[in-house]
Motif scaffolding. Sequence first.
Motif, PDB file in Angstrom:
ATOM      1  N   GLY A 279       0.815  -1.215   0.000  1.00 48.30           N
ATOM      2  CA  GLY A 279       0.000   0.000   0.000  1.00 48.30           C
ATOM      3  C   GLY A 279       0.844   1.259   0.000  1.00 48.30           C
ATOM      4  O   GLY A 279       0.340   2.361  -0.220  1.00 48.30           O
ATOM      5  N   ASP A 280       2.170   1.118   0.223  1.00 48.73           N
ATOM      6  CA  ASP A 280       3.079   2.260   0.153  1.00 48.73           C
ATOM      7  C   ASP A 280       3.524   2.461  -1.290  1.00 48.73           C
ATOM      8  O   ASP A 280       3.848   1.492  -1.989  1.00 48.73           O
ATOM      9  N   PHE A 281       3.540   3.699  -1.729  1.00 53.13           N
ATOM     10  CA  PHE A 281       4.054   3.969  -3.066  1.00 53.13           C
ATOM     11  C   PHE A 281       4.567   5.393  -3.167  1.00 53.13           C
ATOM     12  O   PHE A 281       4.225   6.261  -2.364  1.00 53.13           O
ATOM     13  N   ILE A 282       5.424   5.600  -4.152  1.00 49.82           N
ATOM     14  CA  ILE A 282       5.984   6.930  -4.411  1.00 49.82           C
ATOM     15  C   ILE A 282       5.945   7.162  -5.911  1.00 49.82           C
ATOM     16  O   ILE A 282       6.274   6.266  -6.698  1.00 49.82           O
ATOM     17  N   SER A 283       5.522   8.355  -6.321  1.00 49.31           N
ATOM     18  CA  SER A 283       5.324   8.643  -7.737  1.00 49.31           C
ATOM     19  C   SER A 283       6.146   9.860  -8.146  1.00 49.31           C
ATOM     20  O   SER A 283       6.202  10.867  -7.418  1.00 49.31           O
ATOM     21  N   TYR A 284       6.791   9.766  -9.303  1.00 54.07           N
ATOM     22  CA  TYR A 284       7.595  10.859  -9.852  1.00 54.07           C
ATOM     23  C   TYR A 284       7.071  11.243 -11.230  1.00 54.07           C
ATOM     24  O   TYR A 284       6.665  10.386 -12.024  1.00 54.07           O
ATOM     25  N   ASN A 285       7.101  12.544 -11.514  1.00 57.05           N
ATOM     26  CA  ASN A 285       6.685  13.030 -12.826  1.00 57.05           C
ATOM     27  C   ASN A 285       7.770  12.778 -13.868  1.00 57.05           C
ATOM     28  O   ASN A 285       8.970  12.969 -13.595  1.00 57.05           O
ATOM     29  N   LEU A 286       7.353  12.364 -15.057  1.00 64.56           N
ATOM     30  CA  LEU A 286       8.252  12.251 -16.203  1.00 64.56           C
ATOM     31  C   LEU A 286       7.783  13.268 -17.241  1.00 64.56           C
ATOM     32  O   LEU A 286       6.676  13.159 -17.778  1.00 64.56           O
ATOM     33  N   ASN A 287       8.619  14.251 -17.509  1.00 68.93           N
ATOM     34  CA  ASN A 287       8.228  15.382 -18.350  1.00 68.93           C
ATOM     35  C   ASN A 287       8.651  15.174 -19.802  1.00 68.93           C
ATOM     36  O   ASN A 287       9.616  14.469 -20.096  1.00 68.93           O
ATOM     37  N   GLU A 288       7.936  15.838 -20.706  1.00 71.74           N
ATOM     38  CA  GLU A 288       8.286  15.750 -22.127  1.00 71.74           C
ATOM     39  C   GLU A 288       9.650  16.398 -22.353  1.00 71.74           C
ATOM     40  O   GLU A 288      10.053  17.328 -21.651  1.00 71.74           O
ATOM     41  N   VAL A 289      10.369  15.873 -23.384  1.00 67.39           N
ATOM     42  CA  VAL A 289      11.719  16.382 -23.660  1.00 67.39           C
ATOM     43  C   VAL A 289      11.848  16.705 -25.145  1.00 67.39           C
ATOM     44  O   VAL A 289      11.574  17.825 -25.570  1.00 67.39           O
ATOM     45  N   MET A 291      10.273  15.158 -27.766  1.00 65.91           N
ATOM     46  CA  MET A 291       9.058  14.952 -28.557  1.00 65.91           C
ATOM     47  C   MET A 291       7.889  15.529 -27.770  1.00 65.91           C
ATOM     48  O   MET A 291       7.586  15.064 -26.665  1.00 65.91           O
ATOM     49  N   SER A 292       7.252  16.547 -28.308  1.00 73.54           N
ATOM     50  CA  SER A 292       6.204  17.228 -27.571  1.00 73.54           C
ATOM     51  C   SER A 292       5.011  16.316 -27.342  1.00 73.54           C
ATOM     52  O   SER A 292       4.673  15.463 -28.173  1.00 73.54           O
ATOM     53  N   GLY A 293       4.398  16.476 -26.190  1.00 71.15           N
ATOM     54  CA  GLY A 293       3.165  15.762 -25.891  1.00 71.15           C
ATOM     55  C   GLY A 293       3.338  14.455 -25.161  1.00 71.15           C
ATOM     56  O   GLY A 293       2.359  13.868 -24.686  1.00 71.15           O
ATOM     57  N   ILE A 294       4.571  13.918 -25.052  1.00 75.68           N
ATOM     58  CA  ILE A 294       4.793  12.648 -24.355  1.00 75.68           C
ATOM     59  C   ILE A 294       5.258  12.946 -22.937  1.00 75.68           C
ATOM     60  O   ILE A 294       6.319  13.549 -22.731  1.00 75.68           O
ATOM     61  N   SER A 295       4.479  12.543 -21.972  1.00 79.40           N
ATOM     62  CA  SER A 295       4.829  12.750 -20.565  1.00 79.40           C
ATOM     63  C   SER A 295       4.059  11.728 -19.737  1.00 79.40           C
ATOM     64  O   SER A 295       3.215  10.998 -20.246  1.00 79.40           O
ATOM     65  N   GLY A 296       4.357  11.702 -18.460  1.00 83.79           N
ATOM     66  CA  GLY A 296       3.645  10.753 -17.606  1.00 83.79           C
ATOM     67  C   GLY A 296       4.252  10.651 -16.232  1.00 83.79           C
ATOM     68  O   GLY A 296       4.638  11.658 -15.633  1.00 83.79           O
ATOM     69  N   SER A 297       4.386   9.424 -15.722  1.00 82.02           N
ATOM     70  CA  SER A 297       4.865   9.224 -14.358  1.00 82.02           C
ATOM     71  C   SER A 297       5.575   7.890 -14.234  1.00 82.02           C
ATOM     72  O   SER A 297       5.395   6.979 -15.042  1.00 82.02           O
ATOM     73  N   ALA A 298       6.378   7.797 -13.179  1.00 81.96           N
ATOM     74  CA  ALA A 298       6.992   6.533 -12.766  1.00 81.96           C
ATOM     75  C   ALA A 298       6.606   6.333 -11.307  1.00 81.96           C
ATOM     76  O   ALA A 298       6.932   7.153 -10.452  1.00 81.96           O
ATOM     77  N   THR A 299       5.915   5.236 -11.031  1.00 89.15           N
ATOM     78  CA  THR A 299       5.431   4.974  -9.682  1.00 89.15           C
ATOM     79  C   THR A 299       6.037   3.678  -9.171  1.00 89.15           C
ATOM     80  O   THR A 299       6.048   2.657  -9.872  1.00 89.15           O
ATOM     81  N   ALA A 310       7.695  -1.381 -10.219  1.00 87.63           N
ATOM     82  CA  ALA A 310       7.885  -0.093 -10.892  1.00 87.63           C
ATOM     83  C   ALA A 310       6.962  -0.027 -12.099  1.00 87.63           C
ATOM     84  O   ALA A 310       7.021  -0.886 -12.978  1.00 87.63           O
ATOM     85  N   VAL A 311       6.116   1.003 -12.130  1.00 89.68           N
ATOM     86  CA  VAL A 311       5.175   1.175 -13.234  1.00 89.68           C
ATOM     87  C   VAL A 311       5.414   2.533 -13.886  1.00 89.68           C
ATOM     88  O   VAL A 311       5.233   3.574 -13.242  1.00 89.68           O
ATOM     89  N   ILE A 312       5.837   2.508 -15.154  1.00 89.17           N
ATOM     90  CA  ILE A 312       5.962   3.738 -15.941  1.00 89.17           C
ATOM     91  C   ILE A 312       4.713   3.862 -16.800  1.00 89.17           C
ATOM     92  O   ILE A 312       4.314   2.906 -17.473  1.00 89.17           O
ATOM     93  N   LEU A 313       4.093   5.036 -16.764  1.00 85.47           N
ATOM     94  CA  LEU A 313       2.875   5.279 -17.534  1.00 85.47           C
ATOM     95  C   LEU A 313       3.029   6.582 -18.304  1.00 85.47           C
ATOM     96  O   LEU A 313       3.156   7.659 -17.702  1.00 85.47           O
ATOM     97  N   LEU A 314       3.048   6.487 -19.633  1.00 87.67           N
ATOM     98  CA  LEU A 314       3.209   7.663 -20.486  1.00 87.67           C
ATOM     99  C   LEU A 314       1.984   7.868 -21.361  1.00 87.67           C
ATOM    100  O   LEU A 314       1.319   6.906 -21.762  1.00 87.67           O
ATOM    101  N   GLN A 353       6.000  -2.293 -16.818  1.00 89.48           N
ATOM    102  CA  GLN A 353       5.952  -2.808 -15.449  1.00 89.48           C
ATOM    103  C   GLN A 353       7.183  -3.677 -15.212  1.00 89.48           C
ATOM    104  O   GLN A 353       7.462  -4.583 -15.989  1.00 89.48           O
ATOM    105  N   THR A 354       7.886  -3.406 -14.101  1.00 88.41           N
ATOM    106  CA  THR A 354       9.143  -4.096 -13.814  1.00 88.41           C
ATOM    107  C   THR A 354       9.250  -4.360 -12.323  1.00 88.41           C
ATOM    108  O   THR A 354       8.896  -3.498 -11.511  1.00 88.41           O
ATOM    109  N   ASN A 355       9.751  -5.540 -11.963  1.00 92.80           N
ATOM    110  CA  ASN A 355      10.058  -5.788 -10.554  1.00 92.80           C
ATOM    111  C   ASN A 355      11.432  -5.236 -10.238  1.00 92.80           C
ATOM    112  O   ASN A 355      12.383  -5.408 -11.011  1.00 92.80           O
TER     113      ASN A 355
END
Length: 398
Positions: A279-289, A291-299, A310-314, A353-355
């Motif tokens: 139930g513990d988690f930490i989320s970081y923003n992943l910003n576009e660089v 290529m415009s419009g691609i962004s998301g998070s890594a949780t 580890a879940v990256i969602l773009l 998704q990665t362990n």
Amino acid sequence: MKHIFKSLFLVLPLVFLFNCSGDDNITPLPSSQISKSFSLSSIDDNNVSGIAKFIKNDDNSTTVELDFTAIPTGGSHPAHIHYNTAAEGGAIAITLGTVNGDTGFSTISFTTLDDGTPITYDELMSFDGYINVHESESQLNIIVAQGDIGQNELTGVSKTYTLGEKDIPGISGTAVFSERENGESLAVIQLLNTVIGELHPAHIHFNTAVEGGDIAFTFNSVNGETGKSYTNVKELDDATSFLYIDIIGFDGYINVHESDMNLDTIIAQGDIGENELTGDFISYNLNEVDMSGISGSATFYGRTSGEALAVILLQNTPIDGIHPAFMYSNDVDTPGTVLFSFSPVDGNTGISQTNLATLDDDTPFGFTDVLGVNGNIKVHLNNVQPTVIAQGNIGSND
């Protein structure tokens, strides 16, 4: 910017509560007389419940009184003690006579099994068996009520794991493991929105769901009509002992499949044992660089073992693209080396998704290590073009 959350789960033990009518029919006993009651219920009709009361008599016989609420009236319902657990099934060991449909009551005394083998009250208390109460002599295939007895009785201790939807939307549920007196467990899988007329194979696999692994244990298939599966758990498929206490720390996950003909389609899935999410988690923003419009998070989600999912969602990733993703040392503006390689981001879903258990150099690295790492995450366009499509600082650099 990171977002840290800690969820508090209130885990309620699986307790089977039955409303029994035994006030009028059960025999009052002298305070010195020994007895033990076991709960009985129908797996199909929640209104049917009762008890089987075992009484130790002075003449070394045992009396079994069955007393029910809401049992079908107007008939006689044969009852038996069977060998094994109810989930396994077994031959009849002792015939208990018939339950009167009008009173919901029956009583019988005995000193032997049906085959003439002597049986005592004390032996019945550790008997490997269960009770079935049937619709009628001509309909023995219809079970009115059922319950495990002796060593198979449930202790009231249980563990519930969530099974989330996977390849088919809308199908999800739980897997509940309930401890028995003998240390084994009853596993009940219950899913919503299963396919009527279909049997859904289910297994425990080694490793986490994102890693994948071989089959460790095979459940009885989930009935598509009821969404349920009942299995006794005492050993793995290779005959290694696998008791309730072993489940809690097991390195595994559960897959429920669409059918025997389509095992590649997973309808529900969930990590269990040491891989359960805390139930513990930490989320970081992943910003576009670039290529415009691609962004998301890594949780990063903490596991009971201390590892992490580890879940990256773009958003807006190119269709059919495969986007390599890495954790680098230092912040995004300072050159660094690769610390950890994530599973590539699927361009069709935008998900990776990665362990996370060790860094690429095999240094142990779990959920708590993420919080203080001097690092950043970069997601690239592909293996040929190192163009960075999204990035973000993590750990101490956020």
